[in-house]
Structures are given as structure tokens and as C-alpha cells.
Motif scaffolding. Structure first.
Motif, PDB file in Angstrom:
ATOM      1  N   ARG A 174       0.838  -1.200   0.000  1.00 49.26           N
ATOM      2  CA  ARG A 174       0.000   0.000   0.000  1.00 49.26           C
ATOM      3  C   ARG A 174       0.873   1.250   0.000  1.00 49.26           C
ATOM      4  O   ARG A 174       0.643   2.185  -0.771  1.00 49.26           O
ATOM      5  N   LEU A 178       1.848   3.954  -3.283  1.00 50.27           N
ATOM      6  CA  LEU A 178       1.592   5.399  -3.267  1.00 50.27           C
ATOM      7  C   LEU A 178       2.802   6.183  -3.746  1.00 50.27           C
ATOM      8  O   LEU A 178       2.671   7.282  -4.282  1.00 50.27           O
ATOM      9  N   THR A 427      -5.445   2.037  -2.673  1.00 52.34           N
ATOM     10  CA  THR A 427      -6.016   3.257  -2.097  1.00 52.34           C
ATOM     11  C   THR A 427      -6.826   4.066  -3.090  1.00 52.34           C
ATOM     12  O   THR A 427      -7.636   4.902  -2.701  1.00 52.34           O
ATOM     13  N   ARG A 571       2.123  11.443   1.441  1.00 47.81           N
ATOM     14  CA  ARG A 571       1.048  10.498   1.192  1.00 47.81           C
ATOM     15  C   ARG A 571       0.546   9.845   2.479  1.00 47.81           C
ATOM     16  O   ARG A 571      -0.068   8.780   2.449  1.00 47.81           O
ATOM     17  N   ALA A 574      -3.296   9.474   2.532  1.00 53.30           N
ATOM     18  CA  ALA A 574      -3.761   8.421   1.633  1.00 53.30           C
ATOM     19  C   ALA A 574      -3.471   7.044   2.223  1.00 53.30           C
ATOM     20  O   ALA A 574      -4.274   6.110   2.079  1.00 53.30           O
ATOM     21  N   PHE A 575      -2.343   6.920   2.883  1.00 51.35           N
ATOM     22  CA  PHE A 575      -1.984   5.626   3.467  1.00 51.35           C
ATOM     23  C   PHE A 575      -2.919   5.263   4.614  1.00 51.35           C
ATOM     24  O   PHE A 575      -3.443   4.143   4.682  1.00 51.35           O
ATOM     25  N   GLY A 577      -5.833   6.582   5.328  1.00 55.41           N
ATOM     26  CA  GLY A 577      -7.249   6.779   5.081  1.00 55.41           C
ATOM     27  C   GLY A 577      -7.893   7.664   6.123  1.00 55.41           C
ATOM     28  O   GLY A 577      -9.117   7.636   6.301  1.00 55.41           O
TER      29      GLY A 577
END
Length: 842
Positions: A174, A178, A427, A571, A574-575, A577
Motif C-alpha cells: 500500500r 503510493l 487506495t 502520502r 492516503a496511506f 485513510g
């Protein structure tokens, strides 16, 4: 360029942090802390009580006193717990823990331009977390900008970590996804050839599927043929948390064998634990010759008209194209029992009797995985299906074939409860780097990854496609140990030197860590919170995996390691959430709770579950028969093959034009084979390296006290037949040298009547422990069998591991007995002069 930025990292920051790490490295006794050492942070270390948790060996309750895990008690809902549970506590406290972020000495001095021949020499320097992650990020940037994604190998994986959130490989992928695209792997070591060929033949991968419910097998089967499988041994562990309820059915089977209600036949050169438990008859076939035995059984079924013509006509295709090969019309060699006897060592009359027995009533074939992990392993898997099709019982309770019986509580009844999802590697956020692969493949077959390192630019055939090996420059391994599961260790060490940077995220100081450049200490599953399914195929319920002890030393959860890495390229959101770890665990639980409502299964809210109940059980499901829907309505429920039928002859494979895997199953000679086969004059013993009895692959090998319960003079056992041991002057307890042209290991002899002459075994997962670290050809002091195994693809179709194609010789060891290396952290750490020349990171 001293102040110029490289994607957010200034040269000054990079070097100053490196010098700080060098000057302030805490070297010496602090790295050799005793196993009882407390965590670096002891603010919460006064807790005492019982903590519920789970593992690949089962669920348990840990007894904790003043923050120290002192005992392990099997979960009350596990009726048949494994003895291996006693070893899990040692995973936290053993001397092999990765305690701090570490960087290989020469890599710290010279970065990607380091002397890679020093890899494996075990000289590392402790650095701060911030600097280790800066190094990691810098190398990601350098490789993406210099070479592109084909040079970054980040798809390798081994067994997952238990827990729906903290799955090491998923978390790593994950985060890396990204940052940029990368070279991925396809397939696995466990079932590499079967999982490729069986979708063409039977329409599904088959190896990981649920099997017919055991109550139906026990009620309907007359014969059970266990072919190269040992479920009594292997089902101690599971992909998730096993409930071990399947052993209750095994006891019923043993009772039925004793009473004469069911015949069990074990096709195996070794008297396995399953043979000893169930009883029955052994067919001690010569290793690697199962396909000739199968062909001779098929020949008998055909010539004596014992096969089911109607089933073949209704549910299969291509039998008429297979028969000319079977009868010898195609190649001049009839596959008679007499022909097979000379190869497989089973008398022709016994082969005929075996065929007649299998045709005499309802027969369930239980097929193992070891035999597809040999050269041309696809042929074994294919022939299992052919035999089952000729018997005509596929889709009937107690009949047919199955490749997953020794895995994940197979045959237990699946509950009527929901299934939890988990943390995803996807993601939906675009990566920063999406460079070109420059004509190279975006993936490689996993068992060929050393080939890739060794032969950049080479093109191989794989499953109907051409795969062009890229120039691999950087590799990332998280929660897996390729220096356990890959073959031909000395070849691997040589090839490894071509990599510029290797990162390992791990909690045990494995050989992969020793051959890495940057080593990051992860927590064990026992030092963090998570949630998991109790029972694999059975899905008995959901269990809370509550943190037992505080993280040891400077270890961090994988989630936090990669979250912090993502902050370096913007990021993090994004990682994560936008959620904390506990919020993710609650969301995963609530997803199952919502799903449960839809099927009438009520579950408590998360707070009540986590704080009070900690285990939710599901209602029992219904009995089930594998392939029953296909048998009942083949037109409405076709298989996933090109024709929708079982393909005894497969045009799709035939059209690939491979010489080593053609349109129907065939016998191919191996590059080396015992009992009169190639190379048997020089190395007469076939070495099995099957799944261990006391570990899960390499996991638990570092549990010193538990390892002491089975090791022989501190070495991995090598099991050898009484006749072979007598011929070599070996007795149980001797240290022996096991060797071939690929390498040499020391092991402890266990002499036994359970093994056919010409067969020995060193169970896989034994840690690589070189006498001279990093030196190809050196003696392995503990007994890693992959020092001895061959590294060739099974065929052009699957390119899977051929670990079970391996011949060795054994002799009593008479030299000076070295200490066992491999079960501790770094053994030599040099102080680093802060005035060494600056690393060139441009």
C-alpha cells in the motif's frame, strides 16, 4: 550539490543524520540484551492478567505479570491445540529479535555503491529511526528517477501476518504503491505449478479451496487415497487462526479404518504421521515417480474397463487424445504396470490391485503439494484429476479429488457467519512515480526472481507469455524471508551481489536481514492490537487479538513504519485513510457486523466485543460437496476451463508449444532422481524438504527453547533410513554432513525405519547459518535444506519451484564441530569514523 534537494531530502540532512548515527551508535552489549529485556517504553509495563490473542498455530490466552508474558494457555474453544503454541512467547523474547534500525556498515559508508560482497558478513550499525526512513525514501527516489519501476522489486511475499489490519505485505505494498509502480511477483512457492495448470484442467486453482465436508466423506467413502500428503502434521497451522476442529473428524476416520469400514492408502515413500494415526496401507513409491505410477493405474483402469465411460463423455474432453499416449500408440511405450514398476519401484501386480481397489467403490483422492514442487510438477496435478475423472466420482460425496485437504481446516463445515475484509493494498490514489518499464515485464514468476537478478534482459516463457527480466536494482522484503524459501542458496548469494540496495522489515534477525542493507525492526503480532477470523474454512467466529506486551526495544508496527515513510512524500493521509489503527480495526469489525445483519447473524457493537466479549461465535453452516453443482448441471454450472469441462487434453496448453508441458499429462525424466535415475550414482539419496512438524516454514525456528526439543546436537534433524545409515556408519545423534554439488550443511542424524532406503528428509524452514557469512559455498552450520535444492523452473508453463528434485549424499562428520550461527543479531559491529568520505547520493 551540497544543499540541493533530492525529492525533499537535502544532502546536508542526509549526511548529518548519518554522521550523528555513526557518532552516537550504541554498540556492544546493548545489542545483546537478554531475552527477558523489557520494552524500551515501560509506561504500561505493569499490567498483569490474561490477554486473548491468536496466531497461525491457534488462539490462546497469554498470562502476563508486570508487563511480562510468562505463560501461554490454549483457547478454550480449540479442542486440539498444537504443542507449537508453547513456542510463540519466545518469538517476542528470543535473542534473534531485530531491536533497532540497522544499516550494513559498508552501505552506510558508500550507499548504493557499497561493496556488495560484504553482504551477509553481519556487520551493521545502529541508526535513528528518522535516518533509516530517510535512507529508505532516498533509495526509492533514486531508483525510480534513475532506472524506473522495473528496477524496484516490491511484490515479494511469504505467509501473511495474522490480523486483518497488520498484514505485513499488504501494508508495505500500500505504501510503496503510493510512491510508485514497481516490479511485482506472480504465484507462490507452496503451490506454484498446480495453481497454474489446474485452472486449465479443472477450472479453478483448487489448491486453496474448501473441500467436501468430512461428515459426508466419512459416511460415503469406501477408499481414501492420501497421495503425498500428511494432513495430521500440516493442519497444526493455518493461514488465519486455525480452530483445529478437523482433528475430531480424523479420529472418526481412524476408528473407521480400524473397524474396516474405510480403506486408507498412503502413496508415500515415508510412513507419515497420518499413516501412523489413521493406519491403512502404504504404497512406498520411489520419489518423483508418482506420474508413472498414475499412468499405470490409468492403463489398468482403461484396459480392464474399470473406468466410467459415461462420466468421461458427459463431463470431460480430450480423453480420446490421451489414450494413444497411455497405450503407447503415440510414442511406442505402453504405460503398463510392468513399465511403471521399473521406474516407481511398485510391483506390477500391486499397481493393478491398487487400480482395482480405487475402482471398487467410492474413492476420495487427497492430493498433497510436495509432489507438484518437483520438476514437471504440473504433470502430477494433472494426472490426479485424470484418475479421478476416470473413476467418475467427481462431485459425489466421498468421491473425486482435492488438493486442499491438508490446509486451513479443510473439510470442516463452513459456518453461516460473515467474512471480514481487511486492510487493502489499494487506495485509489495515483502514485507519485509512474515511469516506463522500458520494455521489461511488470511481473516475474516468484520462483524465478533469482534468475531475474542473475540474468537481466533474458526472456523466458511463462504460462503462454514471454517474460523479459528487468535489471533489478532494489528489493524490499516485509514480513517474509526469501533466504528461507528460495532454492540453491549459494547461487542466490552470488546473484544477490548485483542488487544495489536491499531493505528488510522484520522482527527476527533472519538470513534475509543479514543480507540486507537497511533493516527496520517491526513488532510481532503479539505487541499490537488486531482482529482476526477464528477458523479458516470453518469460519467459527471472530476473535480479538489484543496487545499482550508493549513493543520491545525500538520496534514499531508495520502500519507506523510505512505511515512514517509516507510522510516523506506527502502520502500519509492516503496511506492511513484518515484513520488510526484502532479505528481501522473497528471499521473492519463493523463491516462484518453489517454483513451479518443481512444474513441474520447478530453481533454485539464493537465496544462490547472489544472490551467484554472478545470472541463472537457463528452458527454452524451446511454440509457441502465439492464440484456437486457441476456434476448436477454441467451446462448451467460449467467449470472455468475453456470448454467448461474437465480437460484431460487441453488445447490451450498444447497451443503454447512447450516441450516440457504438452497437451495432456505425460512422464518426463528429471534432471536428477534417486533409485537409478540421473545422477543417482554420485548422490544416491533423494532429499525431501517438506513442511516441518515443529514450525510454520521458518517461523518459530528462532524460538531457542522450543527448537531444543527437536534439534540434534543443536542442529536441524536429518531423517535417514536404517539401511542407509548402517551403510554409512551413522547412528542417531551423530552430526553428519549432507552435501551435493550445490552446497553442504551440517545436520543431526535421526535414524528411522519410517523411511524407504534412498530417501532422507531435512524439513524446510531450517534457518541458514553460514560458517563464513556472505561466502558462497561455505558450510551451513545448522541445516538449511535450500543450500542443497535445485533452482530450476518446473516447466515453461508454471516456472515454479522444483525444490523436491534434489539428490544428496550423507557422511558422518569428523571435523572440528563449529558453533551454530544464525540465531542472534549482528555479531560484529565496527565503530564508524565520522570523518569517512561523504556518501555520494547524487
Amino acid at each position: 550539490m551540497a544543499t540541493e534537494k533530492l525529492q525533499g531530502i537535502t544532502r546536508r540532512r542526509f549526511l548529518s543524520g548519518m554522521l550523528t548515527a555513526s557518532a552516537g551508535a550504541v554498540i556492544g552489549s546493548s545489542l545483546l540484551a537478554p531475552r527477558t529485556a523489557m520494552a524500551a517504553t515501560d509506561a504500561k509495563s505493569t499490567f498483569s492478567g490474561d490477554v486473548i490473542h491468536g496466531s497461525h498455530w491457534g488462539a490462546f490466552r497469554a498470562k502476563v505479570e508486570n508487563g511480562i508474558w510468562i505463560d501461554t494457555v490454549a483457547f478454550e474453544n480449540d479442542p486440539h491445540p498444537t504443542a507449537m503454541l508453547s513456542a510463540v512467547r519466545e518469538v517476542v523474547y528470543n535473542p534473534s529479535r531485530v531491536k533497532y534500525p540497522m544499516v550494513r556498515l559498508d552501505w552506510l559508508k558508500h550507499g548504493w555503491k557499497s561493496d556488495t560482497t560484504q553482504r551477509g558478513d553481519n556487520r551493521f550499525v545502529r541508526v535513528p529511526w528518522s535516518q533509516a526512513l530517510d535512507f529508505f525514501h532516498h533509495e526509492l527516489e533514486r531508483v525510480q528517477n534513475t532506472y524506473g519501476p522495473s528496477a524496484l522489486y516490491a511484490g515479494h511475499s511469504g505467509w501473511q501476518s495474522c490480523g486483518k489490519l497488520n498484514t505485513a505485505g499488504t501494508i508495505m505494498q500500500r505504501a510503496i504503491s503510493l510512491h510508485g509502480t514497481y516490479l511485482a511477483k506472480i504465484g507462490d512457492y507452496s503451490t506454484g505449478s498446480a495453481q497454474v495448470v489446474l485452472p486449465y484442467v479443472a477450472g479453478a486453482m483448487e489448491v486453496y479451496e474448501q473441500q467436501t465436508s468430512w461428515p459426508l466423506v466419512l459416511e460415503n467413502a469406501k477408499n481414501i487415497v492420501i497421495w503425498g500428503s500428511d494432513p495430521i502434521k500440516n493442519l497444526q497451522v493455518g493461514w488465519l487462526i486455525p480452530d483445529h476442529s478437523v482433528y475430531g473428524y480424523y479420529q472418526q476416520l481412524a476408528d473407521k479404518v480400524k473397524s474396516g469400514e474405510i480403506n486408507v492408502i498412503h502413496v508415500d515413500p515415508v510412513k507419515s504421521q497420518s499413516y501412523k494415526f489413521f493406519g491403512g496401507k502404504q504404497v512406498p513409491v520411489n520419489p518423483q515417480t508418482d506420474v508413472p505410477l498414475m499412468l499405470a493405474i490409468a492403463h489398468t483402469l482403461y484396459t480392464e474397463k474399470l473406468y466410467d465411460e459415461q462420466f468421461l463423455a458427459d463431463y470431460t474432453t480430450g480423453f480420446d487424445q490421451f489414450v494413444p499416449y497411455l497405450t503407447g500408440e503415440k510414442d511406442g511405450v505402453a504405460k503398463t504396470p510392468e513399465w511403471a514398476e521399473k521406474i516407481c519401484g511398485i510391483p506390477a501386480d500391486e499397481i493393478r490391485e491398487l487400480a482395482r481397489t480405487m475402482a471398487s467403490g467410492r474413492t476420495q483422492i487427497i492430493a498433497g503439494w510436495c509432489l507438484q514442487r518437483m520438476q514437471h510438477g504440473e504433470q502430477y496435478a494433472w494426472m490426479i484429476v485424470v484418475l479421478a475423472a476416470m473413476l467418475g466420482q467427481i462431485g459425489l460425496p466421498g468421491g473425486g479429488f482435492g488438493f486442499g485437504w491438508h490446509y486451513n481446516d479443510a473439510g470442516t463445515i463452513t459456518s453461516a457467519g460473515p467474512l471480514m475484509s481487511g486492510f487493502s493494498s489499494v487506495t485509489g490514489v495515483e502514485p507519485i512515480h509512474q515511469g516506463s518499464y522500458n520494455g521489461y515485464s511488470t511481473y516475474i514468476p516468484v520462483a524465478r526472481f533469482v534468475d531475474c537478478i542473475e540474468n537481466p534482459g533474458k526472456t523466458i516463457q511463462f504460462n503462454g507469455h514471454s517474460v523479459k527480466f528487468p535489471h533489478m536494482k532494489m528489493a524490499i522484503f516485509c514480513g517474509n524471508n526469501p533466504f528461507h524459501h528460495h532454492q540453491d542458496r549459494n547461487r542466490m548469494i552470488e546473484a544477490w551481489r548485483k542488487l544495489e540496495t536491499v531493505v528488510s522489515v522484520e522482527h527476527q534477525w533472519t538470513a534475509t536481514c543479514r543480507f540486507a542493507d537497511i533493516v527496520l525492526p517491526a513488532t510481532t503480532t503479539y505487541e499490537r492490537n488486531d482482529i482476526e477470523q477464528f477458523g479458516n474454512h470453518s469460519n467459527k467466529g471472530i476473535i480479538a487479538m489484543k496487545q499482550i506486551v508493549e513493543p520491545m526495544f525500538e520496534s514499531k508496527d508495520d502500519f507506523d513504519i510505512f505511515r512514517e515513510l509516507c510522510t516523506r512524500f506527502d502520502r500519509e493521509e492516503a496511506f492511513t485513510g484518515g484513520k488510526t489503527k484502532m479505528e481501522w480495526i473497528e471499521e473492519i469489525y463493523n463491516g462484518a457486523r453489517l454483513q451479518g445483519r443481512g444474513i441474520g447473524v447478530r453481533m454485539p457493537n464493537f465496544v462490547k466485543f472489544w472490551e467484554e466479549e472478545q470472541f463472537v461465535s457463528f452458527p454452524e453452516g451446511s454440509e457441502w460437496v465439492r464440484h456437486a453443482a457441476f456434476r448436477k448441471e454441467p451446462d448451467l454450472e460449467p467449470l472455468g476451463t475453456a470448454t467448461g469441462l474437465i480437460e484431460i487434453y487441453c488445447k490451450t496448453i498444447a497451443d503454447m508449444g512447450y516441450d516440457d508441458c504438452q497437451g495432456h499429462p505425460m512422464w518426463f525424466e528429471k534432471v536428477e532422481r534417486s533409485h537409478g535415475g540421473p545422477k543417482s550414482n554420485k548422490f544416491p539419496l533423494h532429499m525431501q524438504s517438506c513442511h516441518p512438524n515443529y514450525r510454520l516454514h521458518s517461523q518459530l525456528c528462532s524460538s531457542d527453547d522450543f527448537r531444543g526439543t527437536y534439534a540434534v546436537q543443536d542442529r536441524e534433524p536429518v531423517y535417514i533410513s536404517t539401511a542407509d545409515a548402517k551403510a554409512r556408519g551413522i547412528v542417531s545423534g551423530d552430526i553428519v554432513r549432507v552435501f551435493n554439488d550445490r552446497g553442504q550443511v551440517l545436520a543431526g542424524a535421526v535414524v528411522t525405519d519410517d523411511y524407504k532406503s534412498g530417501v532422507c528428509r531435512i524439513e524446510e524452514g531450517a534457518w541458514y547459518a553460514p560458517l563464513e557469512g556472505g561466502k558462497p559455498g561455505t558450510l551451513c552450520t545448522y541445516g538449511d535444506p535450500n543450500v542443497l535444492t535445485v533452482d530450476i523452473g518446473t516447466s515453461k508453463l508454471a516456472q515454479a519451484t522444483s525444490a523436491h528434485t534434489a539428490l544428496v549424499e550423507i557422511e558422518k562428520y569428523t571435523g572440528p564441530i563449529p558453533s551454530v550461527t544464525g540465531f542472534s543479531g549482528p555479531t560484529e559491529i565496527d565503530d564508524v569514523n565520522p570523518l569517512f568520505p561523504a556518501m555520494d547520493i547524487a
